[in-house]
Design an enzyme around this catalytic site. Structure first.
Site, mmCIF file in Angstrom:
data_model
loop_
_atom_site.group_PDB
_atom_site.id
_atom_site.type_symbol
_atom_site.label_atom_id
_atom_site.label_comp_id
_atom_site.label_asym_id
_atom_site.label_seq_id
_atom_site.Cartn_x
_atom_site.Cartn_y
_atom_site.Cartn_z
ATOM 1 N N PRO A 132 -1.119 75.253 30.561
ATOM 2 C CA PRO A 132 -0.196 74.144 30.342
ATOM 3 C C PRO A 132 0.083 73.820 28.881
ATOM 4 C CG PRO A 132 -2.295 73.375 31.230
ATOM 5 C CD PRO A 132 -2.288 74.855 31.339
ATOM 6 N N ASN A 133 1.342 73.514 28.640
ATOM 7 C CA ASN A 133 1.870 73.058 27.342
ATOM 8 C C ASN A 133 1.956 74.151 26.281
ATOM 9 O OD1 ASN A 133 2.193 70.260 28.150
ATOM 10 N ND2 ASN A 133 -0.037 70.202 28.188
ATOM 11 N N ARG A 144 5.050 71.758 19.426
ATOM 12 C CA ARG A 144 3.902 70.935 19.795
ATOM 13 C C ARG A 144 2.884 70.915 18.651
ATOM 14 N NH1 ARG A 144 -0.793 72.948 23.955
ATOM 15 N NH2 ARG A 144 -1.941 70.997 23.980
ATOM 16 N N TYR A 195 -1.347 73.682 16.028
ATOM 17 C CA TYR A 195 -1.090 74.925 16.772
ATOM 18 C C TYR A 195 -0.188 75.919 16.045
ATOM 19 C CZ TYR A 195 -3.176 72.287 20.611
ATOM 20 O OH TYR A 195 -4.045 71.563 21.392
ATOM 21 N N ASN A 239 -5.760 81.726 27.815
ATOM 22 C CA ASN A 239 -5.802 80.429 27.138
ATOM 23 C C ASN A 239 -5.410 79.424 28.206
ATOM 24 O OD1 ASN A 239 -5.550 78.097 25.690
ATOM 25 N ND2 ASN A 239 -4.356 78.986 24.022
ATOM 26 N N ALA A 257 -5.566 72.758 28.388
ATOM 27 C CA ALA A 257 -6.476 71.654 28.728
ATOM 28 C C ALA A 257 -7.281 71.928 29.993
ATOM 29 C CB ALA A 257 -5.692 70.352 28.867
ATOM 30 N N HIS A 298 -11.095 72.591 29.958
ATOM 31 C CA HIS A 298 -12.139 71.580 29.835
ATOM 32 C C HIS A 298 -12.571 70.965 31.158
ATOM 33 C CE1 HIS A 298 -10.931 72.234 25.763
ATOM 34 N NE2 HIS A 298 -9.741 71.679 25.945
ATOM 35 N N ASP A 335 -13.806 79.098 38.973
ATOM 36 C CA ASP A 335 -14.229 79.820 40.174
ATOM 37 C C ASP A 335 -13.344 81.038 40.444
ATOM 38 O OD1 ASP A 335 -16.290 78.057 40.570
ATOM 39 O OD2 ASP A 335 -15.412 77.053 42.320
ATOM 40 N N GLU A 338 -11.764 84.285 26.918
ATOM 41 C CA GLU A 338 -11.149 82.963 26.741
ATOM 42 C C GLU A 338 -10.714 82.826 25.280
ATOM 43 O OE1 GLU A 338 -14.205 80.025 27.143
ATOM 44 O OE2 GLU A 338 -12.883 78.386 26.536
ATOM 45 N N HIS A 384 -8.470 80.378 22.250
ATOM 46 C CA HIS A 384 -7.843 79.116 21.855
ATOM 47 C C HIS A 384 -7.305 79.254 20.449
ATOM 48 C CE1 HIS A 384 -9.564 77.194 25.348
ATOM 49 N NE2 HIS A 384 -10.689 77.819 25.056
ATOM 50 N N LEU A 385 -6.141 78.688 20.226
ATOM 51 C CA LEU A 385 -5.567 78.687 18.884
ATOM 52 C C LEU A 385 -6.370 77.792 17.946
ATOM 53 C CD1 LEU A 385 -2.076 78.165 20.373
ATOM 54 C CD2 LEU A 385 -2.509 80.056 18.808
ATOM 55 N N SER A 386 -6.671 76.589 18.427
ATOM 56 C CA SER A 386 -7.340 75.591 17.589
ATOM 57 C C SER A 386 -8.856 75.713 17.727
ATOM 58 C CB SER A 386 -6.895 74.187 18.010
ATOM 59 O OG SER A 386 -7.353 73.897 19.317
ATOM 60 N N ARG A 415 -12.705 69.216 17.406
ATOM 61 C CA ARG A 415 -11.672 68.229 17.715
ATOM 62 C C ARG A 415 -12.298 67.107 18.547
ATOM 63 N NH1 ARG A 415 -6.603 71.238 20.002
ATOM 64 N NH2 ARG A 415 -5.718 69.149 19.683
ATOM 65 N N ARG A 422 -12.871 68.345 24.166
ATOM 66 C CA ARG A 422 -12.394 69.717 24.009
ATOM 67 C C ARG A 422 -13.521 70.711 23.730
ATOM 68 N NH1 ARG A 422 -6.711 69.287 23.689
ATOM 69 N NH2 ARG A 422 -6.114 67.293 22.787
HETATM 70 C C1 DQA Z 1 -5.940 74.969 23.345
HETATM 71 C C2 DQA Z 1 -6.951 73.838 23.132
HETATM 72 C C3 DQA Z 1 -6.939 72.866 24.290
HETATM 73 O O1 DQA Z 1 -7.861 71.807 24.074
HETATM 74 C C4 DQA Z 1 -5.560 72.248 24.441
HETATM 75 O O2 DQA Z 1 -5.529 71.394 25.556
HETATM 76 C C5 DQA Z 1 -4.487 73.286 24.531
HETATM 77 C C6 DQA Z 1 -4.551 74.411 23.617
HETATM 78 C C7 DQA Z 1 -5.829 75.874 22.116
HETATM 79 O O3 DQA Z 1 -5.264 76.960 22.239
HETATM 80 O O4 DQA Z 1 -6.282 75.508 21.023
HETATM 81 O O5 DQA Z 1 -3.535 73.155 25.280
HETATM 82 O O6 DQA Z 1 -6.367 75.761 24.437
#
Ligand code: DQA
Length: 146
Positions: free
Chosen positions: A9-10, A17, A22, A73, A76, A79, A86, A97, A99-101, A106, A110
């Protein structure tokens, strides 16, 4: 090798964003480069983005018999989605797994990844490079088959 790349998502809003967190690149720009990278390594890559937990779970299930490895990725959902956790465990496909950030520096919520225990590695904090480092780790694992 067939690699499935899943973005949750997002992440479709990358570029607009929170660029300070990001970056200013779009998801398409990053995924286009990741596709080239994986192709140069002799892989076939498939890309999937969804804002819906069930759709992500369905895509993970559909990877059975088609994908050798997954890069995810989960946004959210990372978390708190025990259902995605599962699904990764159930299909038994090596998954990295990414993550960009830096999820560890943070907000406290997270720092927890419920999918980490079922993934072979977690790569965070490297911006777009997290996907490429994740891909290297995944390919090394698949090539060594260990
Ligand atoms: C994320 C980190 C997550 O906490 C956040 O909700 C995202 C992006 C990252 O790529 O840093 O949507 O997965």
């Amino acid at each position: 090798m067939n690699v499935l790349v899943i973005n949750g998502p997002n992440l479709n809003l990358l570029g607009r964003r929170d660029p300070a967190i990001y970056g200013s690149e779009t998801l398409d720009e990053i995924m286009t480069d990741l596709d080239k990278f994986l192709t140069e390594k002799g892989c076939e890559a498939e890309f999937f983005q969804s804002n819906h937990e069930g759709a992500i779970i369905d895509r993970i299930h559909a990877a059975i018999g088609t994908a050798d490895g997954i890069i995810v990725n989960a946004g959210a959902y990372t978390h708190y989605s025990y259902a995605i956790r599962d699904a990764i465990e159930a299909v038994g496909i090596p998954t990295v797994e990414v993550h960009l950030s830096d999820i560890h520096s943070r907000e406290p919520f997270r720092a927890v990844s419920v999918i980490e225990p079922v993934c072979i590695a977690q790569v965070s904090a490297l911006g777009r490079q997290s996907y490429f480092v994740g891909a290297e780790i995944l390919l090394a694992k698949l090539q060594n088959n260990d």
